[in-house]
Design a protein around this motif. Sequence first.
Motif, short mmCIF file in Angstrom:
data_model
loop_
_atom_site.label_atom_id
_atom_site.label_comp_id
_atom_site.label_asym_id
_atom_site.label_seq_id
_atom_site.Cartn_x
_atom_site.Cartn_y
_atom_site.Cartn_z
N UNK A 291 22.42 35.81 -3.41
CA UNK A 291 23.82 35.38 -3.47
C UNK A 291 24.21 34.63 -2.19
N UNK A 292 25.24 33.81 -2.30
CA UNK A 292 25.62 32.93 -1.19
C UNK A 292 25.96 33.69 0.08
N UNK A 293 26.57 34.87 -0.05
CA UNK A 293 26.96 35.61 1.15
C UNK A 293 25.85 36.55 1.63
N UNK A 294 24.69 36.50 0.98
CA UNK A 294 23.54 37.29 1.43
C UNK A 294 22.53 36.40 2.15
N UNK A 295 22.22 35.25 1.56
CA UNK A 295 21.32 34.27 2.18
C UNK A 295 21.82 32.89 1.79
N UNK A 296 22.67 32.34 2.64
CA UNK A 296 23.32 31.07 2.30
C UNK A 296 22.32 29.92 2.20
N UNK A 297 21.30 29.94 3.03
CA UNK A 297 20.33 28.83 3.03
C UNK A 297 19.55 28.77 1.71
N UNK A 298 19.02 29.93 1.28
CA UNK A 298 18.28 29.94 0.02
C UNK A 298 19.20 29.67 -1.16
#
Length: 231
Positions: free
Chosen positions: A130-137
């Motif tokens: 998810x975006x707030x867990x790993x924004x780059x991936x």
Amino acid sequence: MTLSTTLSRPTTLPRPARIGALCLTAAAPLFLLANVVTALGWRNPPFSWATHNISDLGNVHCGVWDTTRPRYVCSPWHPLMNASFVLTALLLIVGFVLAWRLLCHGAAPRVAAWLFLLAAVGYALAGAYPADVNENLHFLAALLILVLGNIGLPLAAFAPAGTVLGEIRPLTLVAAVVALAGSVLFLTQQPLGIGVGAMERVAAFPFLIWASCVGVFLLVRSRTPRRVPVS
């Protein structure tokens, strides 16, 4: 004199291709339903289809999110949304792989199919990170979906006449124009009055809807009797 008669039996899909068509058919309805149901879980504030991104539905934490476009995000049913990302990816991958021989006639459609598989990987990444867990991936996932997947659509339109993709060329071209225009406008943050969140859906949904239409077309085509010339 040559006449045309209708065969009593329709063409039949091989079982793997039929399973693939069913998987493609299910992809868009499942993902769209997950969007709607997960959005219903939002309370204060309620989910905004114009303001909030698709990814906001999968965020695992509550709070103000995104420094470039701050908005409050709190998605109580985010596990459902993230599971739908992964399941959609599986449906697309299985669908395209099993229907590969029916769809990949010509160089451009083959390249398109590989791009569609990369877009499917993007859905899996989006659900796993998810975006707030790993924004780059998660951003990489968005690029795979909105850029590579959508570039595949116009390539699919180069399928030869008489093939499956050749028969649905008008639908493919419409999906390509809408998806690519939506991607450019979303990535450049140009909402054109409908909101950035809504513009993301203009960019993301055409490919999924098109893939489901391909599945439906394959299933319907297999039930349609063929006409053959009889002397």
